[in-house]
Scaffold this motif. Structure first.
Motif, PDB file in Angstrom:
ATOM      1  N   GLY A  45       0.814  -1.214   0.000  1.00  0.00           N
ATOM      2  CA  GLY A  45       0.000   0.000   0.000  1.00  0.00           C
ATOM      3  C   GLY A  45       0.846   1.262   0.000  1.00  0.00           C
ATOM      4  O   GLY A  45       0.578   2.200  -0.745  1.00  0.00           O
ATOM      5  N   LEU A  46       1.898   1.304   0.820  1.00  0.00           N
ATOM      6  CA  LEU A  46       2.789   2.463   0.847  1.00  0.00           C
ATOM      7  C   LEU A  46       3.523   2.629  -0.476  1.00  0.00           C
ATOM      8  O   LEU A  46       3.684   3.746  -0.974  1.00  0.00           O
ATOM      9  N   ASP A  47       3.965   1.523  -1.060  1.00  0.00           N
ATOM     10  CA  ASP A  47       4.645   1.591  -2.347  1.00  0.00           C
ATOM     11  C   ASP A  47       3.686   2.083  -3.432  1.00  0.00           C
ATOM     12  O   ASP A  47       4.058   2.894  -4.279  1.00  0.00           O
ATOM     13  N   ASN A  48       2.458   1.624  -3.388  1.00  0.00           N
ATOM     14  CA  ASN A  48       1.441   2.069  -4.344  1.00  0.00           C
ATOM     15  C   ASN A  48       1.211   3.577  -4.206  1.00  0.00           C
ATOM     16  O   ASN A  48       1.106   4.295  -5.205  1.00  0.00           O
ATOM     17  N   TYR A  49       1.142   4.077  -2.981  1.00  0.00           N
ATOM     18  CA  TYR A  49       0.956   5.505  -2.739  1.00  0.00           C
ATOM     19  C   TYR A  49       2.128   6.299  -3.316  1.00  0.00           C
ATOM     20  O   TYR A  49       1.941   7.325  -3.975  1.00  0.00           O
ATOM     21  N   ARG A  50       3.351   5.824  -3.071  1.00  0.00           N
ATOM     22  CA  ARG A  50       4.552   6.495  -3.581  1.00  0.00           C
ATOM     23  C   ARG A  50       4.545   6.533  -5.108  1.00  0.00           C
ATOM     24  O   ARG A  50       4.830   7.560  -5.723  1.00  0.00           O
ATOM     25  N   ILE A  51       4.179   5.446  -5.741  1.00  0.00           N
ATOM     26  CA  ILE A  51       4.134   5.378  -7.202  1.00  0.00           C
ATOM     27  C   ILE A  51       3.065   6.328  -7.743  1.00  0.00           C
ATOM     28  O   ILE A  51       3.281   7.027  -8.732  1.00  0.00           O
ATOM     29  N   ARG A  52       1.916   6.391  -7.084  1.00  0.00           N
ATOM     30  CA  ARG A  52       0.856   7.314  -7.525  1.00  0.00           C
ATOM     31  C   ARG A  52       1.321   8.770  -7.417  1.00  0.00           C
ATOM     32  O   ARG A  52       1.016   9.588  -8.280  1.00  0.00           O
ATOM     33  N   GLN A  54       4.404   9.823  -7.702  1.00  0.00           N
ATOM     34  CA  GLN A  54       5.344  10.022  -8.802  1.00  0.00           C
ATOM     35  C   GLN A  54       4.598  10.197 -10.126  1.00  0.00           C
ATOM     36  O   GLN A  54       4.953  11.053 -10.939  1.00  0.00           O
ATOM     37  N   ILE A  55       3.567   9.409 -10.343  1.00  0.00           N
ATOM     38  CA  ILE A  55       2.784   9.527 -11.575  1.00  0.00           C
ATOM     39  C   ILE A  55       2.113  10.890 -11.641  1.00  0.00           C
ATOM     40  O   ILE A  55       2.118  11.546 -12.689  1.00  0.00           O
ATOM     41  N   THR A  57       3.114  13.664 -10.263  1.00  0.00           N
ATOM     42  CA  THR A  57       4.155  14.646 -10.530  1.00  0.00           C
ATOM     43  C   THR A  57       4.548  14.631 -12.000  1.00  0.00           C
ATOM     44  O   THR A  57       4.670  15.685 -12.634  1.00  0.00           O
ATOM     45  N   LEU A  58       4.717  13.453 -12.561  1.00  0.00           N
ATOM     46  CA  LEU A  58       5.071  13.345 -13.982  1.00  0.00           C
ATOM     47  C   LEU A  58       3.965  13.884 -14.877  1.00  0.00           C
ATOM     48  O   LEU A  58       4.239  14.567 -15.873  1.00  0.00           O
ATOM     49  N   GLU A  59       2.705  13.591 -14.544  1.00  0.00           N
ATOM     50  CA  GLU A  59       1.586  14.114 -15.329  1.00  0.00           C
ATOM     51  C   GLU A  59       1.562  15.636 -15.289  1.00  0.00           C
ATOM     52  O   GLU A  59       1.312  16.291 -16.306  1.00  0.00           O
ATOM     53  N   ALA A  60       1.846  16.219 -14.136  1.00  0.00           N
ATOM     54  CA  ALA A  60       1.869  17.680 -14.020  1.00  0.00           C
ATOM     55  C   ALA A  60       3.005  18.260 -14.869  1.00  0.00           C
ATOM     56  O   ALA A  60       2.829  19.286 -15.535  1.00  0.00           O
ATOM     57  N   GLN A  61       4.157  17.596 -14.861  1.00  0.00           N
ATOM     58  CA  GLN A  61       5.278  18.057 -15.679  1.00  0.00           C
ATOM     59  C   GLN A  61       4.939  17.990 -17.162  1.00  0.00           C
ATOM     60  O   GLN A  61       5.246  18.914 -17.922  1.00  0.00           O
ATOM     61  N   VAL A  62       4.309  16.919 -17.579  1.00  0.00           N
ATOM     62  CA  VAL A  62       3.928  16.767 -18.988  1.00  0.00           C
ATOM     63  C   VAL A  62       2.938  17.860 -19.378  1.00  0.00           C
ATOM     64  O   VAL A  62       3.049  18.458 -20.464  1.00  0.00           O
ATOM     65  N   MET A  63       1.971  18.175 -18.524  1.00  0.00           N
ATOM     66  CA  MET A  63       0.998  19.224 -18.821  1.00  0.00           C
ATOM     67  C   MET A  63       1.689  20.583 -18.951  1.00  0.00           C
ATOM     68  O   MET A  63       1.373  21.366 -19.851  1.00  0.00           O
TER      69      MET A  63
END
Length: 185
Positions: A45-52, A54-55, A57-63
């Motif tokens: 669950g913690l790893d899933n939260y960390r990955i979300r 990161q995703i 953050t990456l989506e915001a950078q792409v936008m």
């Protein structure tokens, strides 16, 4: 007459009364397995939260990158380069401004990370008068990639970046760390 019942502890040793056998139960494996499963579920669950995170953050950078690309495709877009000075001499970057758009995109690198309570402030310089834009700060790597609202009736003029400690300043009070003269070319 009443007959007294024999006392089993008369001699200090109990008579042969039935004794309960002590059972040695094996380690409760079901509890151990359930505990391991709970710990594994928590880790996943913690790893899933960390990955979300990161995703996101990456989506915001792409936008933001898509916004910059769209702005650069507009024929009236201006690119103002900013160069570091003083303690921020290694800093450089640009601001992308499209006339008629309500926001500009500021992209900087190698800007020193400020202590808590301080921030960077962008100013337009028009006839020696400084007009405040917005405040911003760097990420932990000293980079900036933010959209800033244009001041009312803003013109594309030379720009300066200062270090300030109050968000309510009408005039810059801190050290100028970057400048960017505007050119029409």
């Amino acid at each position: 007459r009443r007959v007294a019942e024999p006392n089993p502890y008369v001699s200090g040793v109990p008579n042969s009364l039935p004794q309960k056998k002590r059972q040695h139960s094996p380690l409760p494996w079901s509890r151990v397995i359930a505990s391991i499963a709970a710990v594994l579920a928590l880790v996943v669950g913690l790893d899933n939260y960390r990955i979300r995170q990161q995703i996101n953050t990456l989506e915001a950078q792409v936008m933001r990158q898509k916004d910059v690309i769209a702005m650069l495709q507009h024929p009236n877009t201006r690119l103002v380069s900013l160069k570091g000075m003083a303690d921020a001499s290694a800093a450089s970057g640009s601001i992308v401004i499209t006339p008629g758009e309500p926001k500009a995109v500021l992209i900087l690198r190698n800007l020193p990370v400020l202590p808590k309570g301080q921030f960077y402030q962008l100013w337009s310089v028009n006839n020696n008068e400084k007009i405040a834009w917005e405040q911003f700060n760097t990420n932990e790597r000293g980079t900036v990639f933010v959209k800033l609202s244009l001041p009312a009736n803003a013109e594309v003029t030379p720009l300066v970046v200062t270090v300030d400690a109050s968000p309510f300043l009408k005039k810059p009070a801190g050290l100028v760390v970057m400048t960017g003269p505007f050119t029409t070319n």
